[in-house]
Design an enzyme around this catalytic site. Structure first.
Site, PDB file in Angstrom:
ATOM      1  N   GLY A  78      63.283  13.566  58.909  1.00 25.28           N
ATOM      2  CA  GLY A  78      62.628  14.605  59.687  1.00 25.28           C
ATOM      3  C   GLY A  78      62.741  14.291  61.160  1.00 25.28           C
ATOM      4  O   GLY A  78      62.934  13.137  61.561  1.00 25.28           O
ATOM      5  N   GLN A 114      60.637  14.551  69.910  1.00 29.55           N
ATOM      6  CA  GLN A 114      61.352  13.296  69.716  1.00 29.55           C
ATOM      7  C   GLN A 114      62.713  13.288  70.400  1.00 29.55           C
ATOM      8  O   GLN A 114      63.327  12.233  70.532  1.00 29.55           O
ATOM      9  CB  GLN A 114      61.519  12.990  68.228  1.00 29.55           C
ATOM     10  N   CYS A 144      59.151   5.982  61.515  1.00 32.38           N
ATOM     11  CA  CYS A 144      59.415   7.025  62.507  1.00 32.38           C
ATOM     12  C   CYS A 144      60.611   6.621  63.356  1.00 32.38           C
ATOM     13  O   CYS A 144      60.689   5.476  63.807  1.00 32.38           O
ATOM     14  CB  CYS A 144      58.171   7.217  63.377  1.00 32.38           C
ATOM     15  N   LEU A 145      61.504   7.571  63.575  1.00 32.12           N
ATOM     16  CA  LEU A 145      62.674   7.297  64.402  1.00 32.12           C
ATOM     17  C   LEU A 145      62.291   6.960  65.838  1.00 32.12           C
ATOM     18  O   LEU A 145      63.047   6.298  66.540  1.00 32.12           O
ATOM     19  CB  LEU A 145      63.629   8.495  64.374  1.00 32.12           C
ATOM     20  N   HIS A 186      53.945  14.780  58.863  1.00 36.57           N
ATOM     21  CA  HIS A 186      54.365  13.815  59.888  1.00 36.57           C
ATOM     22  C   HIS A 186      54.981  14.548  61.087  1.00 36.57           C
ATOM     23  O   HIS A 186      54.653  14.264  62.246  1.00 36.57           O
ATOM     24  CB  HIS A 186      55.358  12.829  59.270  1.00 36.57           C
ATOM     25  N   GLU A 187      55.878  15.500  60.812  1.00 33.01           N
ATOM     26  CA  GLU A 187      56.572  16.203  61.894  1.00 33.01           C
ATOM     27  C   GLU A 187      55.633  17.139  62.647  1.00 33.01           C
ATOM     28  O   GLU A 187      55.715  17.249  63.873  1.00 33.01           O
ATOM     29  CB  GLU A 187      57.800  16.952  61.363  1.00 33.01           C
ATOM     30  N   HIS A 227      53.767  15.302  65.199  1.00 31.50           N
ATOM     31  CA  HIS A 227      54.541  15.092  66.426  1.00 31.50           C
ATOM     32  C   HIS A 227      54.366  16.264  67.398  1.00 31.50           C
ATOM     33  O   HIS A 227      54.322  16.069  68.620  1.00 31.50           O
ATOM     34  CB  HIS A 227      56.033  14.936  66.129  1.00 31.50           C
TER      35      HIS A 227
END
Length: 163
Positions: A46, A51, A90-91, A132-133, A136
């Protein structure tokens, strides 16, 4: 399409609330395409627009199930039920994981790249990825709600453990 730079914690953009998308045009389409390319290149499941430094309410998710790539613009979780506790990474926070408590089943609504309304009902991993997204988009990171945070296991370590 191109790979964009993934913003890393503690960059301030990750703590800001993203703005609603009002123009469904070629710029949005390019952003969605680039976000998908960036997510796949980084082996993620995701990615949210903040991000990649863009404060717009846009996410892409692909957990490897029958849905394949999901693009959501202006996503809103309209219902949530049940509970699951599981690991997240997380990226934007490389090297760390955490155990996060999330709803097990959600209904999420948004728009596709052309502004058409869409809705998904999800459970388990897909539900976790959506939540999660969306976090963000509100400036919330998994480390804010994790019950524990720990060093991410490397793929070679998992293979040795049989995981």
């Amino acid at each position: 399409m191109s790979i964009r730079l993934i913003v890393k914690h503690p960059d301030a953009v990750l703590r800001e609330r993203a703005q609603e998308v009002t123009k469904f045009n070629a710029n949005l389409h390019k952003l969605l395409d680039d976000m998908a390319d960036t997510m796949y290149d980084a082996d993620g499941v995701g990615l949210a627009a903040p991000q990649v430094g863009i404060l717009k309410r846009v996410i892409v998710v692909d957990v490897g199930d029958e849905h394949e790539l999901i693009e959501l613009v202006n996503p809103v979780i309209v219902s949530a039920e049940g509970e699951q506790l599981g690991p997240e990474g997380c990226l934007s926070i490389p090297g760390l994981q955490g155990d996060v408590r999330r709803a097990n089943r959600i209904v999420i609504r948004g728009q596709d790249r052309n502004g058409k309304p869409i809705q998904y009902e999800s459970t388990e991993f897909l539900s976790r990825a959506f939540q999660h997204e969306v976090d963000h988009l509100n400036g919330v990171l998994f480390i804010d709600s994790a019950e524990s945070v720990y060093e991410a296991r490397k793929p070679e370590d998992q293979q040795q453990d049989g995981a």
